[in-house]
Design a protein around this motif. Structure first.
Motif, PDB file in Angstrom:
ATOM      1  N   LEU A  59     -10.596   1.689   4.414  1.00  0.00           N
ATOM      2  CA  LEU A  59     -10.020   0.480   5.013  1.00  0.00           C
ATOM      3  C   LEU A  59     -11.050  -0.310   5.801  1.00  0.00           C
ATOM      4  O   LEU A  59     -11.068  -1.548   5.745  1.00  0.00           O
ATOM      5  N   SER A  60     -11.908   0.374   6.529  1.00  0.00           N
ATOM      6  CA  SER A  60     -12.883  -0.338   7.355  1.00  0.00           C
ATOM      7  C   SER A  60     -13.936  -1.040   6.513  1.00  0.00           C
ATOM      8  O   SER A  60     -14.548  -2.020   6.958  1.00  0.00           O
ATOM      9  N   ALA A  61     -14.163  -0.573   5.287  1.00  0.00           N
ATOM     10  CA  ALA A  61     -15.143  -1.213   4.408  1.00  0.00           C
ATOM     11  C   ALA A  61     -14.555  -2.397   3.640  1.00  0.00           C
ATOM     12  O   ALA A  61     -15.281  -3.314   3.271  1.00  0.00           O
ATOM     13  N   LEU A  62     -13.234  -2.395   3.417  1.00  0.00           N
ATOM     14  CA  LEU A  62     -12.633  -3.408   2.543  1.00  0.00           C
ATOM     15  C   LEU A  62     -11.700  -4.380   3.263  1.00  0.00           C
ATOM     16  O   LEU A  62     -11.196  -5.307   2.636  1.00  0.00           O
ATOM     17  N   SER A  63     -11.476  -4.178   4.553  1.00  0.00           N
ATOM     18  CA  SER A  63     -10.567  -5.050   5.287  1.00  0.00           C
ATOM     19  C   SER A  63     -11.282  -5.685   6.465  1.00  0.00           C
ATOM     20  O   SER A  63     -12.181  -5.090   7.075  1.00  0.00           O
ATOM     21  N   LEU A  64     -10.877  -6.898   6.799  1.00  0.00           N
ATOM     22  CA  LEU A  64     -11.435  -7.601   7.957  1.00  0.00           C
ATOM     23  C   LEU A  64     -10.566  -7.423   9.200  1.00  0.00           C
ATOM     24  O   LEU A  64     -10.852  -8.010  10.235  1.00  0.00           O
ATOM     25  N   GLU A  65      -9.515  -6.640   9.081  1.00  0.00           N
ATOM     26  CA  GLU A  65      -8.616  -6.439  10.213  1.00  0.00           C
ATOM     27  C   GLU A  65      -9.305  -5.600  11.295  1.00  0.00           C
ATOM     28  O   GLU A  65     -10.222  -4.832  11.010  1.00  0.00           O
ATOM     29  N   PRO A  66      -8.868  -5.739  12.562  1.00  0.00           N
ATOM     30  CA  PRO A  66      -9.440  -4.922  13.651  1.00  0.00           C
ATOM     31  C   PRO A  66      -9.246  -3.434  13.375  1.00  0.00           C
ATOM     32  O   PRO A  66      -8.287  -3.022  12.713  1.00  0.00           O
ATOM     33  N   GLY A 126      -6.276  -0.922  -3.031  1.00  0.00           N
ATOM     34  CA  GLY A 126      -5.117  -0.258  -3.620  1.00  0.00           C
ATOM     35  C   GLY A 126      -5.502   0.998  -4.371  1.00  0.00           C
ATOM     36  O   GLY A 126      -4.865   2.050  -4.232  1.00  0.00           O
ATOM     37  N   ALA A 127      -6.580   0.896  -5.175  1.00  0.00           N
ATOM     38  CA  ALA A 127      -7.046   2.063  -5.927  1.00  0.00           C
ATOM     39  C   ALA A 127      -7.506   3.164  -4.978  1.00  0.00           C
ATOM     40  O   ALA A 127      -7.221   4.355  -5.188  1.00  0.00           O
ATOM     41  N   GLY A 128      -8.206   2.772  -3.917  1.00  0.00           N
ATOM     42  CA  GLY A 128      -8.675   3.763  -2.962  1.00  0.00           C
ATOM     43  C   GLY A 128      -7.535   4.454  -2.227  1.00  0.00           C
ATOM     44  O   GLY A 128      -7.582   5.660  -1.989  1.00  0.00           O
ATOM     45  N   VAL A 129      -6.504   3.691  -1.858  1.00  0.00           N
ATOM     46  CA  VAL A 129      -5.346   4.276  -1.192  1.00  0.00           C
ATOM     47  C   VAL A 129      -4.636   5.258  -2.121  1.00  0.00           C
ATOM     48  O   VAL A 129      -4.182   6.320  -1.691  1.00  0.00           O
ATOM     49  N   LEU A 157      -9.199   7.584   4.615  1.00  0.00           N
ATOM     50  CA  LEU A 157      -8.514   6.294   4.667  1.00  0.00           C
ATOM     51  C   LEU A 157      -9.240   5.313   5.585  1.00  0.00           C
ATOM     52  O   LEU A 157      -9.380   4.130   5.246  1.00  0.00           O
ATOM     53  N   MET A 158      -9.710   5.772   6.723  1.00  0.00           N
ATOM     54  CA  MET A 158     -10.404   4.874   7.645  1.00  0.00           C
ATOM     55  C   MET A 158     -11.719   4.378   7.052  1.00  0.00           C
ATOM     56  O   MET A 158     -12.117   3.228   7.265  1.00  0.00           O
ATOM     57  N   GLY A 159     -12.417   5.239   6.312  1.00  0.00           N
ATOM     58  CA  GLY A 159     -13.637   4.800   5.649  1.00  0.00           C
ATOM     59  C   GLY A 159     -13.365   3.706   4.642  1.00  0.00           C
ATOM     60  O   GLY A 159     -14.054   2.677   4.596  1.00  0.00           O
ATOM     61  N   LEU A 208       0.793  -1.224   0.000  1.00  0.00           N
ATOM     62  CA  LEU A 208       0.000   0.000   0.000  1.00  0.00           C
ATOM     63  C   LEU A 208       0.830   1.281   0.000  1.00  0.00           C
ATOM     64  O   LEU A 208       0.426   2.293  -0.577  1.00  0.00           O
ATOM     65  N   MET A 209       1.996   1.256   0.650  1.00  0.00           N
ATOM     66  CA  MET A 209       2.800   2.488   0.769  1.00  0.00           C
ATOM     67  C   MET A 209       3.228   3.076  -0.575  1.00  0.00           C
ATOM     68  O   MET A 209       3.152   4.288  -0.768  1.00  0.00           O
ATOM     69  N   PRO A 210       3.654   2.245  -1.565  1.00  0.00           N
ATOM     70  CA  PRO A 210       3.992   2.847  -2.870  1.00  0.00           C
ATOM     71  C   PRO A 210       2.806   3.534  -3.532  1.00  0.00           C
ATOM     72  O   PRO A 210       2.975   4.535  -4.237  1.00  0.00           O
ATOM     73  N   LEU A 211       1.592   3.004  -3.298  1.00  0.00           N
ATOM     74  CA  LEU A 211       0.402   3.624  -3.890  1.00  0.00           C
ATOM     75  C   LEU A 211       0.132   4.983  -3.234  1.00  0.00           C
ATOM     76  O   LEU A 211      -0.248   5.943  -3.910  1.00  0.00           O
ATOM     77  N   SER A 212       0.338   5.064  -1.920  1.00  0.00           N
ATOM     78  CA  SER A 212       0.213   6.366  -1.236  1.00  0.00           C
ATOM     79  C   SER A 212       1.260   7.340  -1.760  1.00  0.00           C
ATOM     80  O   SER A 212       0.967   8.525  -1.979  1.00  0.00           O
TER      81      SER A 212
END
Length: 256
Positions: A168-175, A143-146, A164-166, A77-81
């Motif tokens: 990530l929270s919609a597309l990731s299952l992480e806490p 990736g596109a969103g980031v 970013l939180m919106g 993700l960092m290179p995309l940012s």
């Protein structure tokens, strides 16, 4: 700048570093403070962005425990940012601010909907106890969103963390706290690029005293924010993100 003005700017930097680490939108504290004390708006914007990098460093470091084992995700993700922020900073140099600022409240509103709907979206995609794999389109969509968030952050910056939180929270299952760690690292990448662009191409608009005051305050604020933010329950954290996002929308629409 008087002694008490300098103290007020440093304290504003502390508040911004704290809020950026927990949610985002710390610029909504520092930028108006600088304007109140008579700093030129362009100088305030440039100097504020550079100074807040220090808070990004301590905020990201404060979430290192949540990021244990997450190096593969961050390497993706960092290179995309980085690329997004380069594009956004380039747009800043060639486009009028009004061209992009007009859609910023809409972007923040979409992010807030995603923050609120994130748990429900995750439950539908991956019910509790299910071994169903995460849909293959989530990774490229994230990736596109980031990248888009990086463009936004490189161009404008305020409430980048909410976006970013919106996403990530919609597309990731992480806490949620781990996602907040992602957010802090990715925001730091974007802010570093923007600061580099300002140092290279807008040096005449940098007030280094303001940079120093905000940097010192934000450095401390990032440390405090990490200690506080890591202890906030997910439901409260989502509520805080929404509150800050609504404040950002009101500020940008009615008090530009």
């Amino acid at each position: 700048m008087s002694f008490w003005s300098a103290v007020a700017v440093a304290l504003a930097g502390t508040g911004a570093g704290l809020i950026n680490t927990i949610v985002g939108s710390g610029t909504l504290i520092t930028f108006p403070t600088l304007l109140f004390f008579g700093v030129n708006p362009l100088v305030a914007n440039v100097s504020n962005n550079i100074g807040l990098v220090a808070g990004g460093v301590t905020g990201a470091w404060g979430y290192r425990h949540e990021l244990n084992g997450q190096a593969p995700v961050l390497r993706r993700l960092m290179p995309l940012s980085f690329l997004g922020s380069v594009a956004g900073a380039g747009l800043l140099l060639v486009l009028p601010a009004a061209a992009f600022r007009a859609i910023v409240p809409v972007l923040i509103l979409v992010a807030l909907v995603l923050v609120l709907a994130g748990p429900r979206i995750q439950a539908r995609v991956h019910p509790e106890g299910s071994d169903r794999p995460v849909p293959g389109w989530h990774a490229p969509a994230m990736g596109a969103g980031v990248f888009v968030a990086g463009v936004y952050g490189g161009y404008f910056g305020a409430a980048q963390g909410v976006l970013l939180m919106g996403l990530l929270s919609a597309l990731s299952l992480e806490p949620l706290q781990r996602l907040n760690g992602y957010k802090n690292v990715l925001s730091l990448v974007v802010n570093l690029v923007a600061a580099g662009v300002f140092v290279l191409f807008a040096r005449d608009h940098i007030d280094w005293l303001v940079v120093l005051l905000i940097a010192v305050g934000a450095f401390v604020g990032g440390i405090i924010g990490a200690k506080v933010g890591r202890r906030i329950p997910p439901a409260v954290l989502r509520g805080l993100i929404v509150l800050i996002g609504v404040v950002a929308i009101v500020k940008l629409v009615w008090f530009p």
